[in-house]
Design a protein around this motif. Sequence first.
Motif, PDB file in Angstrom:
ATOM      1  N   UNK A 145      28.619  75.805 -16.173  1.00 56.62           N
ATOM      2  CA  UNK A 145      28.333  76.467 -17.452  1.00 56.62           C
ATOM      3  C   UNK A 145      28.975  77.846 -17.476  1.00 56.62           C
ATOM      4  N   UNK A 146      29.169  78.412 -18.669  1.00 53.16           N
ATOM      5  CA  UNK A 146      29.810  79.733 -18.770  1.00 53.16           C
ATOM      6  C   UNK A 146      29.008  80.804 -18.036  1.00 53.16           C
ATOM      7  N   UNK A 147      29.721  81.701 -17.342  1.00 53.09           N
ATOM      8  CA  UNK A 147      29.085  82.790 -16.613  1.00 53.09           C
ATOM      9  C   UNK A 147      29.533  84.126 -17.206  1.00 53.09           C
ATOM     10  N   UNK A 148      28.619  85.035 -17.453  1.00 52.96           N
ATOM     11  CA  UNK A 148      29.035  86.381 -17.858  1.00 52.96           C
ATOM     12  C   UNK A 148      29.910  87.010 -16.774  1.00 52.96           C
ATOM     13  N   UNK A 149      30.682  88.013 -17.163  1.00 54.28           N
ATOM     14  CA  UNK A 149      31.590  88.679 -16.221  1.00 54.28           C
ATOM     15  C   UNK A 149      30.852  89.114 -14.960  1.00 54.28           C
ATOM     16  N   UNK A 150      31.425  88.755 -13.828  1.00 55.86           N
ATOM     17  CA  UNK A 150      30.965  89.145 -12.491  1.00 55.86           C
ATOM     18  C   UNK A 150      29.620  88.527 -12.104  1.00 55.86           C
ATOM     19  N   UNK A 151      29.099  87.613 -12.878  1.00 55.73           N
ATOM     20  CA  UNK A 151      27.887  86.901 -12.480  1.00 55.73           C
ATOM     21  C   UNK A 151      28.254  85.809 -11.493  1.00 55.73           C
ATOM     22  N   UNK A 152      27.434  85.627 -10.462  1.00 57.89           N
ATOM     23  CA  UNK A 152      27.657  84.570  -9.484  1.00 57.89           C
ATOM     24  C   UNK A 152      27.272  83.199 -10.027  1.00 57.89           C
ATOM     25  N   UNK A 153      26.327  83.179 -10.966  1.00 55.79           N
ATOM     26  CA  UNK A 153      25.840  81.937 -11.556  1.00 55.79           C
ATOM     27  C   UNK A 153      25.740  82.101 -13.069  1.00 55.79           C
ATOM     28  N   UNK A 154      25.689  80.991 -13.771  1.00 57.50           N
ATOM     29  CA  UNK A 154      25.439  81.036 -15.209  1.00 57.50           C
ATOM     30  C   UNK A 154      23.973  81.371 -15.455  1.00 57.50           C
ATOM     31  N   UNK A 155      23.624  81.843 -16.648  1.00 54.66           N
ATOM     32  CA  UNK A 155      22.214  82.105 -16.940  1.00 54.66           C
ATOM     33  C   UNK A 155      21.329  80.886 -16.712  1.00 54.66           C
ATOM     34  N   UNK A 156      21.834  79.694 -17.050  1.00 62.41           N
ATOM     35  CA  UNK A 156      21.066  78.472 -16.820  1.00 62.41           C
ATOM     36  C   UNK A 156      20.771  78.281 -15.333  1.00 62.41           C
ATOM     37  N   UNK A 157      21.776  78.501 -14.494  1.00 59.65           N
ATOM     38  CA  UNK A 157      21.603  78.319 -13.049  1.00 59.65           C
ATOM     39  C   UNK A 157      20.691  79.386 -12.456  1.00 59.65           C
ATOM     40  N   UNK A 158      20.746  80.604 -12.995  1.00 58.14           N
ATOM     41  CA  UNK A 158      19.841  81.665 -12.522  1.00 58.14           C
ATOM     42  C   UNK A 158      18.394  81.269 -12.800  1.00 58.14           C
ATOM     43  N   UNK A 159      18.136  80.743 -14.008  1.00 61.19           N
ATOM     44  CA  UNK A 159      16.782  80.291 -14.331  1.00 61.19           C
ATOM     45  C   UNK A 159      16.365  79.129 -13.438  1.00 61.19           C
ATOM     46  N   UNK A 160      17.279  78.216 -13.158  1.00 63.37           N
ATOM     47  CA  UNK A 160      16.979  77.097 -12.251  1.00 63.37           C
ATOM     48  C   UNK A 160      16.626  77.614 -10.856  1.00 63.37           C
ATOM     49  N   UNK A 161      17.341  78.628 -10.393  1.00 61.00           N
ATOM     50  CA  UNK A 161      17.068  79.209  -9.083  1.00 61.00           C
ATOM     51  C   UNK A 161      15.666  79.802  -9.034  1.00 61.00           C
ATOM     52  N   UNK A 162      15.261  80.474 -10.114  1.00 60.59           N
ATOM     53  CA  UNK A 162      13.922  81.090 -10.138  1.00 60.59           C
ATOM     54  C   UNK A 162      12.812  80.062 -10.282  1.00 60.59           C
ATOM     55  N   UNK A 163      13.037  79.070 -11.130  1.00 60.17           N
ATOM     56  CA  UNK A 163      11.960  78.141 -11.480  1.00 60.17           C
ATOM     57  C   UNK A 163      11.931  76.895 -10.613  1.00 60.17           C
ATOM     58  N   UNK A 164      13.047  76.593  -9.963  1.00 63.86           N
ATOM     59  CA  UNK A 164      13.108  75.416  -9.109  1.00 63.86           C
ATOM     60  C   UNK A 164      13.498  74.163  -9.877  1.00 63.86           C
ATOM     61  N   UNK A 165      13.924  73.166  -9.128  1.00 61.06           N
ATOM     62  CA  UNK A 165      14.322  71.899  -9.732  1.00 61.06           C
ATOM     63  C   UNK A 165      15.190  71.120  -8.769  1.00 61.06           C
ATOM     64  N   UNK A 166      15.758  70.028  -9.259  1.00 63.28           N
ATOM     65  CA  UNK A 166      16.621  69.171  -8.447  1.00 63.28           C
ATOM     66  C   UNK A 166      18.001  69.120  -9.076  1.00 63.28           C
ATOM     67  N   UNK A 167      19.044  69.411  -8.298  1.00 59.49           N
ATOM     68  CA  UNK A 167      20.413  69.394  -8.786  1.00 59.49           C
ATOM     69  C   UNK A 167      20.932  67.963  -8.849  1.00 59.49           C
ATOM     70  N   UNK A 168      22.015  67.733  -9.601  1.00 65.64           N
ATOM     71  CA  UNK A 168      22.559  66.375  -9.727  1.00 65.64           C
ATOM     72  C   UNK A 168      22.865  65.693  -8.399  1.00 65.64           C
ATOM     73  N   UNK A 169      23.217  66.460  -7.373  1.00 64.31           N
ATOM     74  CA  UNK A 169      23.531  65.843  -6.078  1.00 64.31           C
ATOM     75  C   UNK A 169      22.284  65.638  -5.214  1.00 64.31           C
ATOM     76  N   UNK A 170      21.113  65.906  -5.788  1.00 65.20           N
ATOM     77  CA  UNK A 170      19.872  65.706  -5.053  1.00 65.20           C
ATOM     78  C   UNK A 170      19.351  66.932  -4.330  1.00 65.20           C
ATOM     79  N   UNK A 171      20.101  68.049  -4.350  1.00 66.18           N
ATOM     80  CA  UNK A 171      19.648  69.273  -3.687  1.00 66.18           C
ATOM     81  C   UNK A 171      18.382  69.798  -4.354  1.00 66.18           C
ATOM     82  N   UNK A 172      17.369  70.057  -3.550  1.00 65.81           N
ATOM     83  CA  UNK A 172      16.117  70.585  -4.079  1.00 65.81           C
ATOM     84  C   UNK A 172      16.162  72.102  -4.097  1.00 65.81           C
ATOM     85  N   UNK A 173      15.945  72.685  -5.259  1.00 65.08           N
ATOM     86  CA  UNK A 173      15.866  74.136  -5.403  1.00 65.08           C
ATOM     87  C   UNK A 173      14.388  74.500  -5.483  1.00 65.08           C
TER      88      UNK A 173
END
Length: 369
Positions: free
Chosen positions: A35-63
Amino acid sequence: MPVCVAETSGTEVLRPHAEHAFAAELAALAAQDDRPRPDRWKLSPWAVAMYLLGGTLPDGTLVTPKYVGPRRIVEVAVSTLATDRALLLLGLPGTAKTWVSEHLAAAVSGDSTLLVQGTAGTPEEAIRYGWNYAQLLAHGPGRDALVPSPVMRAMAEGMTARVEELTRIPADVQDTLITVLSEKTLPIPELGQEVQAVPGFNLIATANDRDRGVNDLSSALRRRFNTVVLPLPESAEAEVDIVTRRVDQIGRSLDLPSLPDGTEEIRRVVTVFRELRDGLTSDGRTKVKSPSGTLSTAEAISVVTGGLALSAHFGDGVLRPGDVAGGVLGAVVRDPGNDRVVWQEYLETVVRERDGWQDFYRACREVSA
């Protein structure tokens, strides 16, 4: 209902920074984040929220979840950082403000260490810049003699700076942030220069207005922030889950034995804290007096962790009422006069009469004597 849940990594330091403790999760998110990332962000806003809230990535990785609470709170906080407005995390002590701040900075910038710790003695230099006086005396004023603050570094490098306990900083020092946040510029009048923020820069501040010794933010400074309030856990079950997770993680980091089954004692500690905090028993039938302390989730975690250490080193490794009673007393009775009366009344009118709590009552009576 907020909270944070963490997992320590194999490291020699007692408490690794979030970007190190969760490096594997951050790397997995970055690898699959298209997904689109703001300048100099390591992750997209969606991925940052996923990191905070937790979930399962498409490859099965558990966050793993770092914060347990309303999803919208995290989404608003992340969206704020993607704009040019700073973020103020506001809440009672123990509502995970610092924890959320650290993990947001780790996910956005990959570095949570650009930190100003607010105290009554925090000087203006901690937010602006200082001087290397050896260089200053040897070579005179110049950029080589200047010692940048974490905020200045974040501006120059397009990173996220953090200011903890903003309301503990004296008001005149707080207001040095106004130009930084409104003009995105930090003047250096001694050199006739300035540092201008590059894309990616933003600032997260934390504050609470319940502790003694706080300084109100000026209206000019408050307008520069988007304020997000972190609430206490909504339910006892959520708070028990939070305490259980954090105690397990802290215990592993301290090499304490795993908790065989301490849920009953954790539930008791949480129930006591919630009832005294709310001024009402969990069944809604009896009003109780509240002590002067906040009795936060963070304090419950500390009480249970201390009890786990007691049971591991001086008991049989099973968390029992006697292991947590002293910690509960210390958390509740902050004012030896008024709080002790509140606690004794609660013990005799609520705990003593509660089915299945006789061992807890006796342990509390023993430490309170």
